[in-house]
Design an enzyme around this catalytic site. Structure first.
Site, PDB file in Angstrom:
ATOM      1  N   CYS A   1       3.932 -38.781 -17.250  1.00  0.00           N
ATOM      2  CA  CYS A   1       5.242 -39.477 -16.087  1.00  0.00           C
ATOM      3  C   CYS A   1       4.865 -40.969 -15.527  1.00  0.00           C
ATOM      4  CB  CYS A   1       5.891 -38.487 -15.002  1.00  0.00           C
ATOM      5  SG  CYS A   1       7.412 -39.387 -15.212  1.00  0.00           S
TER       6      CYS A   1
ATOM      7  N   HIS B   1      13.576 -34.307 -19.559  1.00  0.00           N
ATOM      8  CA  HIS B   1      12.643 -35.102 -18.605  1.00  0.00           C
ATOM      9  C   HIS B   1      12.776 -35.961 -17.699  1.00  0.00           C
ATOM     10  CE1 HIS B   1       8.586 -36.687 -17.458  1.00  0.00           C
ATOM     11  NE2 HIS B   1       9.396 -37.854 -17.152  1.00  0.00           N
ATOM     12  N   GLU B   2      14.160 -37.323 -18.536  1.00  0.00           N
ATOM     13  CA  GLU B   2      14.875 -37.768 -18.126  1.00  0.00           C
ATOM     14  C   GLU B   2      15.753 -38.245 -17.283  1.00  0.00           C
ATOM     15  OE1 GLU B   2      12.779 -40.480 -17.587  1.00  0.00           O
ATOM     16  OE2 GLU B   2      11.450 -40.582 -19.397  1.00  0.00           O
TER      17      GLU B   2
ATOM     18  N   HIS C   1      14.703 -36.346 -13.566  1.00  0.00           N
ATOM     19  CA  HIS C   1      14.188 -37.244 -12.131  1.00  0.00           C
ATOM     20  C   HIS C   1      16.341 -38.091 -11.760  1.00  0.00           C
ATOM     21  CE1 HIS C   1      10.317 -38.869 -13.378  1.00  0.00           C
ATOM     22  NE2 HIS C   1      10.872 -39.606 -14.137  1.00  0.00           N
TER      23      HIS C   1
END
Lengths: 179, 166
Positions: free
Chosen positions: B96, B138-139, B142
């Protein structure tokens, strides 16, 4: 220039080996903490029933580190070894290929595989191996992460001749997702 | 157009839950553009989320199209994204831009159905698989205040020893 740990820290590599039992890591790291030492990267594994540890330590010199830990390792029946090393942190190399090898256990598997990889310029970043099965029919498993220019295709070409020797070789591209 | 500074762990803003977008205006379009510029500036990056540049809005960009031989939907500009369906789980290696010099293995759904709005507020749906599905998950983590560090299953080797069954 980016400041690295090597600029101001003298790192030591502490190696500890011996019979495994609960609490070894806690006893060692507590002693290090009370002496004001910092820990860096570490690898700890149980190999054939033995406790094994390689631990980067900084904040003391090798003689003082031995004096500090000897009572603990003597008490736990462990062997202790200290090396002065150059410690480079914050510069991990990222592997691009994983090689998985398995086969009936026999002498020479590691030498053949790593020899072929070395010839292709493959840099091993991490290697773990294990012996499974039973005493009568042991098998060998090895997982290697590494970097080679050209990636999986180059590793595949290097290891292709070995598949005929009764070893199963699987090569996977490691494509780390950066998000 | 601007490449913004990426916040780095352990910045507390990376653990905040981002707010839904309710206004689809020029400021949102500018944020989308900044995110895209920032992602393109990060070497090898295939996505970025608004909290990584300090904007606590549910906005992410994913673009895995530079990777050869995988299925993808080009550059996905996602506002208020949700995963409405997930299938299977596979392990893959992740890093990341907000967590430099560390990578680890993370389990993610290998196929997802994604629902999100665009910069004008129009809803759309996408079926993503493999690498693209991983990047989307993954995003979206966030904007829910999660990093891949929260999900790492192993950093290095993958020897899963079987228990004795006999």
């Amino acid at each position: 220039m980016e400041k690295t740990e090597t600029d101001d820290a003298q790192w030591l590599m502490l190696t500890v080996v011996g019979s495994d039992r609960p609490g070894i890591v806690a006893r060692l790291t507590e002693a290090l903490f009370h002496a004001g030492c910092n820990l860096g990267e570490a690898s700890m594994a149980r190999l054939g029933g033995n406790f094994t540890m390689m631990l980067m330590v900084e904040g003391t010199d090798s003689a003082a580190l031995e004096r500090l830990l000897r009572p603990v390792t003597d008490d736990l029946g462990l062997r202790l070894h200290v090396d002065v090393i150059q410690g480079i942190l914050h510069h991990h190399e990222e592997p691009n290929v994983q090689v998985t090898v398995h086969g009936a256990d026999r002498p020479g598997i590691v030498a053949q595989v790593t020899g072929a990889l070395a010839k292709a310029g493959f840099n091993i970043l991490d290697l773990n191996s294990d012996v499974g099965g039973t005493r009568e029919r042991p098998f060998y498993v090895m997982i290697i992460d590494g970097f080679v220019d050209g990636g999986a295709a180059v590793a595949e070409q290097a290891l292709a001749p070995l598949s005929t020797n009764g070893i199963e070789v699987r090569i996977t591209t490691l494509d780390t997702l950066i998000g | 157009m601007a490449v913004r500074r990426i916040l780095q762990y352990p910045d507390p803003r990376l653990t905040q839950i981002s707010a839904p977008v309710t206004v689809f205006d020029a400021a949102l379009h500018a944020l989308l553009q900044d995110l895209e510029d920032t992602m393109r500036a990060g070497p090898g990056s295939v996505g970025v989320a608004a909290p990584q540049i300090g904007a606590l809005s549910r906005v992410v960009i994913v673009d895995v199209s530079a990777k050869p031989g995988i299925s993808h939907h080009g550059c996905l500009r996602l506002v208020n994204p949700e995963i409405v369906h997930r299938e299977d789980e596979v392990k893959g290696r992740e890093g990341c831009m907000s967590v430099p010099d560390f990578t680890g293995n993370v389990r993610r759904a290998s196929a997802i159905r994604l629902r999100a709005q665009d910069g004008e507020g129009q809803w759309g749906e996408w079926d993503c698989t493999g690498y693209e599905a991983r990047a989307v998950q993954h995003e979206i983590d966030h904007i829910n205040g999660l990093l891949f560090l929260d999900r790492v299953v192993s950093t290095r080797h993958d020897l899963f020893r079987r228990k004795k069954y006999l």
